[in-house]
Design a protein around this motif. Structure first.
Motif, PDB file in Angstrom:
ATOM      1  N   GLY A  24     -28.413  22.395  28.254  1.00  0.00           N
ATOM      2  CA  GLY A  24     -28.435  23.843  28.436  1.00  0.00           C
ATOM      3  C   GLY A  24     -27.384  24.353  29.394  1.00  0.00           C
ATOM      4  O   GLY A  24     -27.205  25.547  29.543  1.00  0.00           O
ATOM      5  N   VAL A  26     -24.029  25.103  29.806  1.00  0.00           N
ATOM      6  CA  VAL A  26     -22.805  25.276  29.042  1.00  0.00           C
ATOM      7  C   VAL A  26     -21.745  25.904  29.927  1.00  0.00           C
ATOM      8  O   VAL A  26     -21.986  26.903  30.587  1.00  0.00           O
ATOM      9  CB  VAL A  26     -23.064  26.163  27.800  1.00  0.00           C
ATOM     10  N   ALA A  31     -18.017  26.495  25.067  1.00  0.00           N
ATOM     11  CA  ALA A  31     -18.561  27.428  24.087  1.00  0.00           C
ATOM     12  C   ALA A  31     -18.125  28.849  24.390  1.00  0.00           C
ATOM     13  O   ALA A  31     -17.803  29.182  25.521  1.00  0.00           O
ATOM     14  CB  ALA A  31     -20.089  27.346  24.087  1.00  0.00           C
ATOM     15  N   LYS A  33     -20.187  31.512  23.831  1.00  0.00           N
ATOM     16  CA  LYS A  33     -21.346  32.317  24.229  1.00  0.00           C
ATOM     17  C   LYS A  33     -22.299  31.476  25.052  1.00  0.00           C
ATOM     18  O   LYS A  33     -22.477  30.288  24.799  1.00  0.00           O
ATOM     19  CB  LYS A  33     -22.065  32.850  23.003  1.00  0.00           C
ATOM     20  N   GLY A  34     -22.922  32.117  26.030  1.00  0.00           N
ATOM     21  CA  GLY A  34     -23.878  31.425  26.877  1.00  0.00           C
ATOM     22  C   GLY A  34     -25.167  31.127  26.140  1.00  0.00           C
ATOM     23  O   GLY A  34     -25.657  31.968  25.392  1.00  0.00           O
ATOM     24  N   PRO A  35     -25.748  29.945  26.348  1.00  0.00           N
ATOM     25  CA  PRO A  35     -26.970  29.561  25.650  1.00  0.00           C
ATOM     26  C   PRO A  35     -28.197  30.333  26.121  1.00  0.00           C
ATOM     27  O   PRO A  35     -29.191  30.427  25.415  1.00  0.00           O
ATOM     28  CB  PRO A  35     -27.116  28.083  25.981  1.00  0.00           C
ATOM     29  N   VAL A  36     -28.145  30.905  27.308  1.00  0.00           N
ATOM     30  CA  VAL A  36     -29.282  31.627  27.867  1.00  0.00           C
ATOM     31  C   VAL A  36     -29.200  33.109  27.500  1.00  0.00           C
ATOM     32  O   VAL A  36     -30.160  33.692  27.009  1.00  0.00           O
ATOM     33  CB  VAL A  36     -29.341  31.459  29.401  1.00  0.00           C
ATOM     34  N   ASN A  38     -26.619  34.601  25.555  1.00  0.00           N
ATOM     35  CA  ASN A  38     -25.865  34.843  24.330  1.00  0.00           C
ATOM     36  C   ASN A  38     -24.706  35.818  24.564  1.00  0.00           C
ATOM     37  O   ASN A  38     -24.187  36.428  23.647  1.00  0.00           O
ATOM     38  CB  ASN A  38     -26.771  35.348  23.203  1.00  0.00           C
ATOM     39  N   GLU A  80     -23.785  28.721  32.247  1.00  0.00           N
ATOM     40  CA  GLU A  80     -25.170  29.157  32.362  1.00  0.00           C
ATOM     41  C   GLU A  80     -26.100  27.957  32.283  1.00  0.00           C
ATOM     42  O   GLU A  80     -25.839  27.019  31.524  1.00  0.00           O
ATOM     43  CB  GLU A  80     -25.539  30.103  31.207  1.00  0.00           C
TER      44      GLU A  80
END
Length: 173
Positions: A24, A26, A31, A33-36, A38, A80
């Motif tokens: 989680g 990232v 990436a 976009k952030g996984p938390v 977006n 994040e």
């Protein structure tokens, strides 16, 4: 006794590794976009408080490396993990801060010794005010090479190259 100490050290090293490279967690390089949230990575935010602890990793158990002490200071979010955001300042220094300490309000930092705020996005336009290095302003609209900024009660247009806290290709209404 020696083996239990070794196990504790190994467990601690594993925990640190997991916090830095957890699925989680990232970072911007990995990436878009952030996984938390977006939201895009990297992105700019500002410091919501007068003081924020900057930690080595994304938890209260991680060591505090330093403290940011300027409300509204622009920061770049580069990662994040749960309720934590990896941020950097204009010098590339940073670490992990709790998400409640940052705001989506966009601010910028004037970097040159003196920067003219102009009435129009044109180097020949009249000068409305002048900002010194280190002044923080609130970001408004941005065109390809210019941004509208409010600082010290004055509003004007500045060249993007004179401020930190906005991407060179960023456009804003």
């Amino acid at each position: 006794m020696r083996s239990s100490r070794f196990r504790r050290l190994a467990a601690r090293a594993l925990l640190i590794g997991l916090c830095l490279h957890a699925p989680g967690a990232v970072l911007a390089e990995e990436a878009g976009k952030g996984p938390v949230t977006n939201l895009p990575l990297p992105r700019y935010v500002s410091l919501k408080t007068d003081e924020a602890n900057v930690r080595r990793g994304p938890s209260l158990s991680h060591r505090i490396d330093w403290v940011f002490r300027h409300r509204d200071m622009p920061l770049k979010v580069t990662g994040e993990f749960a309720n934590w955001r990896r941020v950097e300042d204009n010098e590339g220094q940073g670490g992990w801060v709790h998400y409640t300490l940052i705001s989506g309000v966009r601010t910028v930092l004037f970097e040159p010794e003196r920067t003219a705020l102009r009435s129009q996005p044109d180097p020949e336009a009249s000068e409305v005010a002048e900002a010194e290095a280190g002044v923080i302003g609130r970001l408004g609209a941005c065109k390809p090479d210019w941004c509208r900024v409010t600082a010290g009660g004055e509003t004007g247009w500045v060249e993007k190259s004179a401020i930190w806290g906005v991407d060179p290709e960023e456009l804003r209404d």
